[in-house]
Design a protein around this motif. Structure first.
Motif, short mmCIF file in Angstrom:
data_model
loop_
_atom_site.label_atom_id
_atom_site.label_comp_id
_atom_site.label_asym_id
_atom_site.label_seq_id
_atom_site.Cartn_x
_atom_site.Cartn_y
_atom_site.Cartn_z
N ARG A 64 44.60 24.20 39.08
CA ARG A 64 43.35 23.80 38.42
C ARG A 64 43.61 23.28 37.01
O ARG A 64 43.06 22.24 36.61
CB ARG A 64 42.39 24.98 38.40
N ASP A 65 44.45 23.97 36.25
CA ASP A 65 44.72 23.53 34.87
C ASP A 65 45.45 22.19 34.84
O ASP A 65 45.18 21.35 33.98
CB ASP A 65 45.56 24.58 34.15
N GLU A 66 46.33 21.99 35.77
CA GLU A 66 47.05 20.71 35.83
C GLU A 66 46.10 19.57 36.18
O GLU A 66 46.18 18.48 35.61
CB GLU A 66 48.18 20.78 36.85
N LEU A 67 45.19 19.81 37.12
CA LEU A 67 44.21 18.78 37.48
C LEU A 67 43.28 18.48 36.31
O LEU A 67 42.92 17.32 36.08
CB LEU A 67 43.41 19.22 38.70
N ALA A 68 42.89 19.51 35.55
CA ALA A 68 42.05 19.30 34.37
C ALA A 68 42.80 18.49 33.32
O ALA A 68 42.21 17.60 32.68
CB ALA A 68 41.61 20.64 33.80
N GLN A 69 44.09 18.75 33.14
CA GLN A 69 44.87 17.99 32.16
C GLN A 69 45.02 16.53 32.59
O GLN A 69 44.91 15.62 31.77
CB GLN A 69 46.24 18.63 32.00
N ALA A 71 42.89 14.87 34.42
CA ALA A 71 41.57 14.26 34.20
C ALA A 71 41.35 13.95 32.73
O ALA A 71 40.82 12.89 32.38
CB ALA A 71 40.48 15.17 34.73
N LEU A 72 41.75 14.86 31.85
CA LEU A 72 41.60 14.63 30.41
C LEU A 72 42.40 13.42 29.94
O LEU A 72 41.88 12.57 29.20
CB LEU A 72 42.03 15.87 29.63
N LEU A 74 43.40 10.93 31.75
CA LEU A 74 42.82 9.73 32.35
C LEU A 74 41.59 9.27 31.58
O LEU A 74 41.41 8.08 31.32
CB LEU A 74 42.47 9.99 33.82
N ILE A 75 40.74 10.23 31.18
CA ILE A 75 39.56 9.89 30.38
C ILE A 75 39.99 9.30 29.03
O ILE A 75 39.42 8.31 28.57
CB ILE A 75 38.67 11.12 30.20
N LEU A 76 40.99 9.89 28.42
CA LEU A 76 41.50 9.38 27.15
C LEU A 76 42.06 7.96 27.29
O LEU A 76 41.82 7.10 26.44
CB LEU A 76 42.57 10.32 26.60
N LEU A 77 42.78 7.71 28.37
CA LEU A 77 43.33 6.38 28.62
C LEU A 77 42.21 5.35 28.79
O LEU A 77 42.28 4.24 28.23
CB LEU A 77 44.22 6.40 29.86
N VAL A 78 41.18 5.70 29.54
CA VAL A 78 40.06 4.77 29.73
C VAL A 78 39.35 4.52 28.41
O VAL A 78 38.96 3.37 28.12
CB VAL A 78 39.09 5.33 30.81
N CYS A 79 39.18 5.54 27.59
CA CYS A 79 38.53 5.36 26.29
C CYS A 79 39.35 4.43 25.39
O CYS A 79 38.79 3.53 24.75
CB CYS A 79 38.34 6.71 25.60
N VAL A 80 40.64 4.63 25.33
CA VAL A 80 41.49 3.75 24.52
C VAL A 80 41.46 2.33 25.04
O VAL A 80 41.39 1.37 24.27
CB VAL A 80 42.94 4.30 24.48
N TRP A 81 41.46 2.19 26.36
CA TRP A 81 41.40 0.84 26.96
C TRP A 81 40.10 0.15 26.61
O TRP A 81 40.07 -1.01 26.25
CB TRP A 81 41.58 0.98 28.47
N ARG A 82 38.99 0.87 26.68
CA ARG A 82 37.69 0.28 26.35
C ARG A 82 37.59 -0.04 24.86
O ARG A 82 37.03 -1.07 24.48
CB ARG A 82 36.54 1.21 26.77
N LEU A 83 38.13 0.85 24.01
CA LEU A 83 38.10 0.57 22.58
C LEU A 83 38.93 -0.65 22.22
O LEU A 83 38.57 -1.42 21.34
CB LEU A 83 38.58 1.80 21.80
N HIS A 84 40.05 -0.82 22.93
CA HIS A 84 40.87 -2.00 22.66
C HIS A 84 40.13 -3.27 23.08
O HIS A 84 40.25 -4.30 22.43
CB HIS A 84 42.20 -1.91 23.40
N ALA A 85 39.36 -3.18 24.14
CA ALA A 85 38.60 -4.35 24.59
C ALA A 85 37.51 -4.72 23.60
O ALA A 85 37.13 -5.89 23.50
CB ALA A 85 38.00 -4.09 25.97
N LEU A 86 36.99 -3.75 22.88
CA LEU A 86 35.94 -4.02 21.89
C LEU A 86 36.47 -4.66 20.61
O LEU A 86 35.73 -5.31 19.89
CB LEU A 86 35.21 -2.73 21.54
#
Length: 87
Positions: A64-69, A71-72, A74-86
């Motif tokens: 469970r902890d590994e899956l949560a990490q 997911a975290l 992955l969310i961080l990567l998507v946020c950085v990708w979206r911020l770079h697009a902006l």
């Protein structure tokens, strides 16, 4: 030529190669797994039964902890990708 961004080209090329590699490796693995579990002899039937039992009785509590990490990150990567697009 001023509109050409080398980072966007690199990022797009990297995503294309990583996606292609992932799809090819996943399909190759599934193909080998199908051929491994194929057959009608008793050993293959026992292997299929054992693998089915293992898949049905998997417990996600230890991972469970590994899956949560994952997911975290992955969310961080998507946020950085979206911020770079902006930018």
């Amino acid at each position: 030529m001023a509109d050409f961004d080398l980072f966007i080209f690199f990022r797009t090329t990297l995503v294309i190669f990583a996606t292609t590699y992932s799809v090819l490796m996943l399909s190759s693995g599934v193909w080998r797994l199908v051929h491994l579990f194929g057959g009608q002899d008793a050993k293959m039937q026992m292997l299929r039964l054992y693998a089915s039992y293992q898949l049905l009785t998997i417990r996600l509590t230890p991972v469970r902890d590994e899956l949560a990490q994952i997911a975290l990150w992955l969310i961080l990567l998507v946020c950085v990708w979206r911020l770079h697009a902006l930018i």
